[in-house]
Design a protein around this motif. Structure first.
Motif, PDB file in Angstrom:
ATOM      1  N   TRP A  29       0.816  -1.209   0.000  1.00  0.00           N
ATOM      2  CA  TRP A  29       0.000   0.000   0.000  1.00  0.00           C
ATOM      3  C   TRP A  29       0.852   1.261   0.000  1.00  0.00           C
ATOM      4  CZ3 TRP A  29      -4.679   0.825  -1.488  1.00  0.00           C
ATOM      5  CH2 TRP A  29      -5.616  -0.197  -1.440  1.00  0.00           C
ATOM      6  N   VAL A  30       2.000   1.215   0.649  1.00  0.00           N
ATOM      7  CA  VAL A  30       2.922   2.353   0.570  1.00  0.00           C
ATOM      8  C   VAL A  30       3.401   2.543  -0.869  1.00  0.00           C
ATOM      9  CG1 VAL A  30       5.191   3.186   1.271  1.00  0.00           C
ATOM     10  CG2 VAL A  30       3.647   2.237   2.974  1.00  0.00           C
ATOM     11  N   ALA A  31       3.760   1.439  -1.522  1.00  0.00           N
ATOM     12  CA  ALA A  31       4.190   1.532  -2.926  1.00  0.00           C
ATOM     13  C   ALA A  31       3.057   2.006  -3.821  1.00  0.00           C
ATOM     14  CB  ALA A  31       4.705   0.165  -3.393  1.00  0.00           C
ATOM     15  N   ILE A  32       1.841   1.547  -3.566  1.00  0.00           N
ATOM     16  CA  ILE A  32       0.700   1.959  -4.393  1.00  0.00           C
ATOM     17  C   ILE A  32       0.456   3.458  -4.273  1.00  0.00           C
ATOM     18  CG2 ILE A  32      -1.808   1.791  -4.587  1.00  0.00           C
ATOM     19  CD1 ILE A  32      -1.534  -1.187  -3.926  1.00  0.00           C
ATOM     20  N   LEU A  33       0.464   3.977  -3.053  1.00  0.00           N
ATOM     21  CA  LEU A  33       0.208   5.410  -2.861  1.00  0.00           C
ATOM     22  C   LEU A  33       1.318   6.263  -3.464  1.00  0.00           C
ATOM     23  CD1 LEU A  33      -1.180   5.381   0.802  1.00  0.00           C
ATOM     24  CD2 LEU A  33      -2.463   5.527  -1.336  1.00  0.00           C
ATOM     25  N   GLN A  34       2.573   5.848  -3.272  1.00  0.00           N
ATOM     26  CA  GLN A  34       3.681   6.614  -3.837  1.00  0.00           C
ATOM     27  C   GLN A  34       3.654   6.620  -5.360  1.00  0.00           C
ATOM     28  OE1 GLN A  34       7.203   4.912  -2.078  1.00  0.00           O
ATOM     29  NE2 GLN A  34       7.097   6.212  -0.266  1.00  0.00           N
ATOM     30  N   LYS A  35       3.412   5.453  -5.960  1.00  0.00           N
ATOM     31  CA  LYS A  35       3.405   5.384  -7.420  1.00  0.00           C
ATOM     32  C   LYS A  35       2.180   6.075  -7.989  1.00  0.00           C
ATOM     33  CE  LYS A  35       4.789   2.054  -9.848  1.00  0.00           C
ATOM     34  NZ  LYS A  35       5.950   2.768 -10.407  1.00  0.00           N
ATOM     35  N   ALA A  36       1.057   6.044  -7.290  1.00  0.00           N
ATOM     36  CA  ALA A  36      -0.129   6.751  -7.777  1.00  0.00           C
ATOM     37  C   ALA A  36       0.148   8.251  -7.863  1.00  0.00           C
ATOM     38  CB  ALA A  36      -1.325   6.471  -6.867  1.00  0.00           C
ATOM     39  N   TRP A  37       0.824   8.791  -6.853  1.00  0.00           N
ATOM     40  CA  TRP A  37       1.168  10.220  -6.897  1.00  0.00           C
ATOM     41  C   TRP A  37       2.178  10.500  -7.997  1.00  0.00           C
ATOM     42  CZ3 TRP A  37       5.787  12.786  -6.420  1.00  0.00           C
ATOM     43  CH2 TRP A  37       5.706  14.185  -6.326  1.00  0.00           C
ATOM     44  N   LEU A  38       3.194   9.643  -8.122  1.00  0.00           N
ATOM     45  CA  LEU A  38       4.236   9.861  -9.135  1.00  0.00           C
ATOM     46  C   LEU A  38       3.657   9.813 -10.537  1.00  0.00           C
ATOM     47  CD1 LEU A  38       7.216  10.055 -10.056  1.00  0.00           C
ATOM     48  CD2 LEU A  38       7.314   7.562  -9.891  1.00  0.00           C
ATOM     49  N   LEU A  39       2.840   8.802 -10.825  1.00  0.00           N
ATOM     50  CA  LEU A  39       2.320   8.652 -12.177  1.00  0.00           C
ATOM     51  C   LEU A  39       1.257   9.701 -12.486  1.00  0.00           C
ATOM     52  CD1 LEU A  39       2.104   4.758 -12.413  1.00  0.00           C
ATOM     53  CD2 LEU A  39       3.908   6.277 -13.225  1.00  0.00           C
ATOM     54  N   ARG A  40       0.500  10.106 -11.486  1.00  0.00           N
ATOM     55  CA  ARG A  40      -0.516  11.137 -11.727  1.00  0.00           C
ATOM     56  C   ARG A  40       0.149  12.467 -12.101  1.00  0.00           C
ATOM     57  NH1 ARG A  40      -3.256  15.081  -8.727  1.00  0.00           N
ATOM     58  NH2 ARG A  40      -5.423  15.422  -9.369  1.00  0.00           N
ATOM     59  N   SER A  41       1.172  12.848 -11.325  1.00  0.00           N
ATOM     60  CA  SER A  41       1.879  14.090 -11.651  1.00  0.00           C
ATOM     61  C   SER A  41       2.788  13.918 -12.858  1.00  0.00           C
ATOM     62  CB  SER A  41       2.710  14.546 -10.444  1.00  0.00           C
ATOM     63  OG  SER A  41       3.646  13.547 -10.064  1.00  0.00           O
ATOM     64  N   GLY A  42       3.325  12.714 -13.049  1.00  0.00           N
ATOM     65  CA  GLY A  42       4.219  12.486 -14.173  1.00  0.00           C
ATOM     66  C   GLY A  42       3.511  12.510 -15.509  1.00  0.00           C
ATOM     67  N   THR A  43       2.289  11.978 -15.568  1.00  0.00           N
ATOM     68  CA  THR A  43       1.552  11.966 -16.829  1.00  0.00           C
ATOM     69  C   THR A  43       1.278  13.381 -17.316  1.00  0.00           C
ATOM     70  OG1 THR A  43       0.521   9.863 -16.228  1.00  0.00           O
ATOM     71  CG2 THR A  43      -0.521  11.142 -17.981  1.00  0.00           C
ATOM     72  N   ARG A  44       0.797  14.220 -16.424  1.00  0.00           N
ATOM     73  CA  ARG A  44       0.538  15.612 -16.814  1.00  0.00           C
ATOM     74  C   ARG A  44       1.838  16.381 -17.011  1.00  0.00           C
ATOM     75  NH1 ARG A  44      -3.385  17.796 -12.246  1.00  0.00           N
ATOM     76  NH2 ARG A  44      -1.618  17.001 -11.025  1.00  0.00           N
ATOM     77  N   GLY A  45       2.827  16.127 -16.150  1.00  0.00           N
ATOM     78  CA  GLY A  45       4.076  16.876 -16.246  1.00  0.00           C
ATOM     79  C   GLY A  45       4.840  16.612 -17.523  1.00  0.00           C
ATOM     80  N   VAL A  46       4.837  15.367 -17.993  1.00  0.00           N
ATOM     81  CA  VAL A  46       5.570  15.041 -19.217  1.00  0.00           C
ATOM     82  C   VAL A  46       4.955  15.749 -20.416  1.00  0.00           C
ATOM     83  CG1 VAL A  46       6.052  13.167 -20.838  1.00  0.00           C
ATOM     84  CG2 VAL A  46       6.510  12.850 -18.413  1.00  0.00           C
TER      85      VAL A  46
END
Length: 233
Positions: A29-46
């Motif tokens: 669950w720690v990995a899920i929450l961290q990756k959800a934040w990373l990919l959510r911001s990464g998709t828009r940021g890229v």
């Protein structure tokens, strides 16, 4: 019997299995929450970073703009690679050997690999939890059933269904725990994998465009003209 009572009455193996499942659940669950934040911001940021880069007038200006969009640092390393290749044209190290296109290819490859490592972080953990958690829970169930049957065999008196149903039902809870840990990890792994694939495609396309744009030295006006033809006298 509650979960706390089940663990209290269980032996060392049952408690170890329950503790392992709890640790796997927390880690996933720690990995899920961290990756959800990373990919959510990464998709828009890229997407925003790539658009801002091509709207800039210089690489230096693009780097300044991208700092506001590229929080996960997925596009900035590639832009920094372009600037470094332009700055080390007079360097005498092995890294500066070769023509501009070769040096830029090497720098872009390193930048892309670093971005992909950040995107792929935690995927192995989710895959491992999703694959092993059901078997860990099954181990606890098998051990619990064995203990229940061994306890019933040692008792005196006739065999009744209530002596088996209670302990076996309590042992099956471990299988449910294992499935409860594995299902979110498997779902997150599949969803994140698709998002990572889209971001990876955007980064690879951007790196290819950078190589095509900055890989060759700028031509002079004379180089752009066709060679003069010598007319026979």
């Amino acid at each position: 019997m509650s979960v706390l009572e089940l663990l209290t009455h269980g032996d060392g193996v049952s408690r170890s299995v329950a503790a392992l499942l709890l640790a796997m659940s927390v880690a996933s669950w720690v990995a899920i929450l961290q990756k959800a934040w990373l990919l959510r911001s990464g998709t828009r940021g890229v997407l925003r970073s790539i658009a801002a880069f091509w709207q800039s007038s210089s690489v230096t200006e693009a780097e300044q703009k991208l700092k506001a969009f590229d929080g996960p640092m997925l596009v900035l390393p590639a832009v920094g690679a372009v600037r470094r290749v332009a700055d080390d044209s007079q360097a005498t190290t092995l890294g500066s050997a070769g023509d501009r296109g070769q040096r830029l290819t090497r720098s872009l490859r390193d930048a892309l690999h670093g971005a992909l490592r950040r995107l792929q972080g935690g995927q192995i953990l989710l895959a491992t939890v999703g694959a092993t958690a059901p078997f860990v829970g099954l181990l606890g169930t098998v051990w619990g059933i064995y203990g229940a049957l061994a306890g019933i065999a040692g008792e005196t008196g006739g065999f009744t269904i209530d002596k088996v149903a209670g302990p076996v039902g309590e042992a099956l809870v471990m299988t449910a725990f294992g499935l409860a840990v594995a299902i979110p990890a498997v779902l997150a792994y599949n969803v994140f994998g698709r998002v990572i694939g889209r971001i990876e495609a955007e980064l690879e396309g951007f790196a290819h465009d950078l190589l095509a744009t900055f890989g060759e030295p700028a031509k002079t006006p004379d180089d752009a003209l066709p060679p003069a033809r010598v007319m026979p006298v």
